[in-house]
Scaffold this motif. Sequence first.
Motif: not given
Length: 813
Positions: A584-607
């Motif tokens: 799948t294209n990673a751009i636009g996917q989102w996730f949380r790390m270690d279930d921390s933080g109220p908001l997930p992170y959105e992937v905006v770039g692949v390097t």
Amino acid sequence: MGLLQDLRYAVRSLSRSTGFTAVTLVMLGLAIGANTAIFQMIDALLLQDLPVREPSRLVRLDEPSFAYPSYLSLQSQLTGSQPGAVFTDALAVTRQQVRAVVDNSSESLIAATASGNFFEVLGVPAFRGRVLSPTDETPGSDNAVAVISHDLWQRRFGSNLSAIGRRIELNRVPFTIIGIAAPDFEGPFVGAPTDLYVLATTYGALNHREDEDWRKSYGWQWLHILARLAPGVSLEQANAAVKTTWPRVHTNGRDVRRNVFLSDGSGGISHLRRQYSQPLKVLLGATGLILLLACANLANLLFARMTARNSESALRLSLGASRGRLLRGYFAETLLLCASGAAIGWFVSGWTIEILTTFLSGPGEPIRLNIEANSRTLAFSAAACLITALLFGLAPALRASRQHPASLLQSHARLSSDRAGWLGRALVTVQIAISACLLIGAALLVQTLFRLTNQPAGFRAEGVLHVELNLIEAAYSKEAMIDFYQRLTERVGGLPGVQAAGVTWKHPIAGGGWTTNGYRYSGGPAVRPDNPPSTHVNVIGPGYFAAIGSRMLAGREFSWSDTTSRPPVVIVNEAFARAHWPNTNAIGQWFRMDDSGPLPYEVVGVTQSYQYRNYYQPAPPTVFMAFQQMPGSIGGLPLDLEVRSANPAQIAPSIRRVIENLDSKLPADMELLTSRLKRAVGRESLLAWLSAILAMLAFVITAVGLYGVVAFQLRRRTRELGLRMALGATPETLVTSTVRDGLRFLALGLPLGLALAWFTSTFLASFLFGIQPHDLATFAAVAAILIAATLAACWLPARWIIRADPAASLRYE
């Protein structure tokens, strides 16, 4: 009187043979000096104990670092008088660089941030004043106290006792000096003497952190732990107890470490020991072989010298000198040579140690080791001197003293059939074998260094200037930090000649940062396999990837509009995208790390993936976070600036002016990124270049030894060769015969050396990269070099046969 007389005679005899004496002293000085230097480094890194009470009872939890609550739990469960305790007490310590200000004069110092029982557990008293105490950590007490080192007291305060009680600012936080540490105690960190000691409870203030993560979080791992074994408890028993108890130390199951174990802590804490202990042992073995080569050459030189003095020996025996007196005189010469070579070796070792410490120093962190003459190093040098004299100097002397006067006077007629001939040939054969082994080992290590530093790394370090800043020392608030980094990046990026600029927490190959292995995708269940891949997390700013020359494969870089008021975004590398979204294209996917933080992170770039920790490991899955979206923890992250330019050294003054305009008191260190990366392969450089130097030295010693043996044998066969030419033999035939005789050395020594190298190269496998220990091309190249060197060493002394006059040769004595 007899010994003094023998030594005076030895001095006169050696002074008449200046060429022999000079060659011998240089050869022994280099060999003994190299061995002494390597042994002194091993002594400083591996053998010296900390100057503390009963260092043999100290143990270290052998992990890079631990969290503060882990230390408190360990102390409550395994120390003191409670059931199952295996330690009398345990301490926690780390070190960091601080900006110290005294009387409006600032300098950068190394501070040890330690638990209050630090000096108590180690048993180190104060030179003056008092040391840190557990009572200093109690709530309500003034814990902003510091103990300065004896060296800092002398250097900065002029040995004035009024320093006790004075105020000193550390990272713009006031501390009170309460004492001076013992003169011989430089801290627990080998190679990095500590300038002052403060309490671990001041870590938050010292680093201007408003959160309590450093104190409460099991994920904030920043401390080393040393403990003192309880009476009657062995290291094995303590290890068993820790293995059983450790899972209960952590209350957060995700951070339990299953492989925590204890190691000897008597030598203190050192990353140098882990990194360089094996390379130094390899180099000690190589220098030992160099000393063996030098000794073999010395024996051959002494045999030649004793043979040339046959008439003198015969005359002294005929006049009534005892064989014991003759032996004693010859041995006195050898002992004097070896002792003088050892003295030269001490000077050589000093220069060699300077080279070694340069290799051992990390990026921006020169090491300071306690390298000085002690009983071990003196005994090592004395042993090297005596062994050389006894094993390789006694045999020629014994041979000369046992000859009958008549045989000595007629030795010229015995040609090369005596015992000295076969022994000299055997020594040269051994030299060829050792030289082949060292050359192959050096060739493998040099190729490793070349392949490491020339492999595709995923970034381009050429043309990048690394600017090291520390806004933590300058006591910037989090908001001020964000504003400063943005203005700095924009102004530097606008300078003429600058192609790109961006800030980063960890530059390529630096490693570090933090890791995670738990994720939650798109509201689904947390993904926690039994052995999850470790993901590295780095913090960067806009323009960073362009600055280091790493390509964006999809999406975009961060922009200044990515602030805390907008949804959090991340950039992931190709390795992370493939591991988590292979189809799948990673751009636009989102996730949380270690279930921390109220908001997930959105992937905006692949390097493009680049090597993150070191040159050996492939690029790990990595997540890059925007520093301007991390206001809660940016206070603990010192960011540096990477600047790309066609002429990075020329733009350094302009960058410095920009920094001075933003903050005139902020120190900034600048260095080419390529220079930092060279030091990142310090272990490999140490092994490659020093083994190459040693191998070349071995090669030269072997070639000179072979040349000397062939030349000596030709001189002894002068009358024979003259007779053969008089009977019709051509010079070309005699030269061919001489070269053929020399190749016999190679026929025995080369296969022996190749077999030895085949065996020893397996021990180098852990140091090699991109090449096999039994690389046939390397073995063949070294064999070709030795064949060519042998041909040259045999042909050069044989040239005089072509020009020799048979009549003159027949009259040669």
